[in-house]
Enzyme design. Structure first.
Site, mmCIF file in Angstrom:
data_model
loop_
_atom_site.group_PDB
_atom_site.id
_atom_site.type_symbol
_atom_site.label_atom_id
_atom_site.label_comp_id
_atom_site.label_asym_id
_atom_site.label_seq_id
_atom_site.Cartn_x
_atom_site.Cartn_y
_atom_site.Cartn_z
ATOM 1 N N TYR A 1 0.716 -1.191 -0.010
ATOM 2 C CA TYR A 1 0.003 -0.004 -0.048
ATOM 3 C C TYR A 1 0.633 1.447 0.129
ATOM 4 O O TYR A 1 1.880 1.219 0.664
ATOM 5 C CB TYR A 1 -0.806 0.165 1.198
ATOM 6 C CG TYR A 1 -2.035 -0.853 1.342
ATOM 7 C CD1 TYR A 1 -2.374 -1.710 0.073
ATOM 8 C CD2 TYR A 1 -2.805 -1.195 2.362
ATOM 9 C CE1 TYR A 1 -3.377 -2.797 0.326
ATOM 10 C CE2 TYR A 1 -3.804 -2.036 2.432
ATOM 11 C CZ TYR A 1 -4.315 -2.846 1.288
ATOM 12 O OH TYR A 1 -5.067 -3.786 1.299
ATOM 13 N N GLY B 1 -16.500 2.233 -3.804
ATOM 14 C CA GLY B 1 -17.374 3.334 -3.799
ATOM 15 C C GLY B 1 -18.445 3.508 -4.595
ATOM 16 O O GLY B 1 -19.440 4.359 -4.455
ATOM 17 N N LEU C 1 -21.096 1.339 -4.256
ATOM 18 C CA LEU C 1 -22.239 1.302 -3.281
ATOM 19 C C LEU C 1 -22.529 2.086 -2.493
ATOM 20 O O LEU C 1 -23.120 2.389 -1.709
ATOM 21 C CB LEU C 1 -22.088 0.093 -2.624
ATOM 22 C CG LEU C 1 -22.408 -1.463 -3.461
ATOM 23 C CD1 LEU C 1 -21.908 -2.629 -2.601
ATOM 24 C CD2 LEU C 1 -23.523 -1.542 -3.770
ATOM 25 N N LYS D 1 -22.799 7.153 -5.773
ATOM 26 C CA LYS D 1 -22.187 8.370 -6.216
ATOM 27 C C LYS D 1 -22.179 8.350 -7.813
ATOM 28 O O LYS D 1 -22.291 9.401 -8.587
ATOM 29 C CB LYS D 1 -21.051 8.966 -5.590
ATOM 30 C CG LYS D 1 -20.032 8.057 -5.788
ATOM 31 C CD LYS D 1 -18.552 8.634 -4.798
ATOM 32 C CE LYS D 1 -17.408 7.755 -4.644
ATOM 33 N NZ LYS D 1 -16.372 8.146 -3.868
#
Length: 345
Positions: free
Chosen positions: A53, A238, A240, A243
């Site tokens: 990450y 994102g 769900l 947007k």
């Protein structure tokens, strides 16, 4: 907040886990600090990270998220209040800048030692294998197709033996798997039972309203073998939140920044999302909170890994733990699932 324990341990964790993969890319260190402060102050004691990450993984940003968490530990002195999970990267072109020797003894020791340095801690509570070395259908591949050219050789016993060395050295406490399938999960459990080796206690796999494939063979494995799901992407990158279907996504939203992450953006996924959005709005909920509350409710769940790029998103996500979905809402959700099952693999 609600709490559970990591299976077969006495380690208490919040049912909401703070995901961190945007820190160092979409989020600055200061924003990461603010998220950790807010999460811990609101009962979230479980943080999940990985050596590769932030995502997308690059040579330039490798390890940056762990460094941010380590700097926060150094600044706040809160290490003892956090159950910390990290992961060793799997093999592949995506991670060739990290190493190319898979989960070998050398790789495992190197990965753990480097993560400990970046995290500025002496131990990691839960150490996970980010994805299998063998060629299987992880990361959005729907069906397994056997690759006769795959040169992978069975090394489950070797991996557990080497992890046992690291546990005995006090550097990690427990071990888990991620992006695994039922066969690999059972092979690890078989080796641990047969040879008294460390037991994989959790499996971190994708799980959401539009990806419920865990409810197949892995759900039974989870129940019968007591290996807990750490659900990632409960918001489907994102999607769900609603947007994208509402046309409200900003230029800095994940899918606009990184269109390659199209796993949850098929025509079928979009149609299912629209139907779930209507259920949420008809019941005076945001789609985000209904989506997370659904995952929180699953009986095989150990913790739900949320990710946010703003404090407002984080607040909404954490508050989902207080939402109880009615039988009528669950019936409506299952109706959509029956008509459009698992549109995102």
């Amino acid at each position: 907040m609600k709490y559970t324990t990591l299976p077969n341990t006495d380690i208490k964790v919040s049912k909401i886990c703070l995901g961190t993969m945007t820190w160092g890319n979409q989020n600055t260190q200061d924003e990461g600090f603010a998220q950790m402060d807010y999460a811990l102050n609101n009962g979230v004691n479980f943080f999940d990270v990985a050596e590769l990450y932030p995502v997308p993984a690059t040579k330039e940003t490798y390890g940056e998220t762990e460094r941010i968490i380590g700097n926060w530990f150094a600044k706040t002195g809160q290490r003892d209040k956090v159950v910390l999970a990290s992961k060793i990267a799997g093999t592949g072109d995506y991670t060739a800048h990290i190493r190319t020797n898979g989960f070998s003894k050398e790789a495992l020791h190197e990965a753990v030692n480097n993560s400990l340095k970046r995290l500025q801690t002496d131990y990691i509570d839960l150490y996970q294998l980010h994805w299998p070395e063998r060629d299987t259908n992880y990361f959005g591949v729907r069906d397994y197709k056997h690759n006769t050219d795959d040169e992978w050789a069975d090394n489950f016993n070797e991996i557990l033996y080497n992890l046992d060395e690291i546990i005995k050295a006090g550097k990690i406490r427990q071990v888990g798997i991620s992006n695994e399938k039922a066969w690999g999960t059972m092979r690890y459990l078989e080796e641990s039972k047969k040879h008294s080796l460390p037991r994989m206690i959790t499996i971190q796999n994708a799980y959401s309203l539009i990806n419920r494939v865990f409810e197949g063979d892995l759900a039974e494995v989870s129940y019968r073998e007591n290996i807990g799901l750490l659900a990632y992407s409960p918001m489907a990158f994102g999607v769900l939140s609603g947007k994208y279907v509402k046309g409200l996504a900003t230029e800095n939203s994940r899918l606009n920044l990184f269109p390659r992450f199209s796993r949850y953006s098929s025509k079928q996924s979009t149609e299912a999302t629209k139907r779930y959005l209507k259920i949420a709005e008809d019941n005076n909920m945001s789609l985000a909170q209904m989506s997370l509350a659904f995952v929180n409710k699953r009986p095989f769940l150990t913790s739900n890994i949320i990710g946010a790029t703003s404090i407002n998103q984080l607040k909404e996500n954490i508050e989902s733990i207080n939402i109880s979905l009615s039988d009528e809402v669950m019936k409506a959700i299952d109706t959509v699932h029956a008509e459009i099952p698992n549109p995102a693999p």
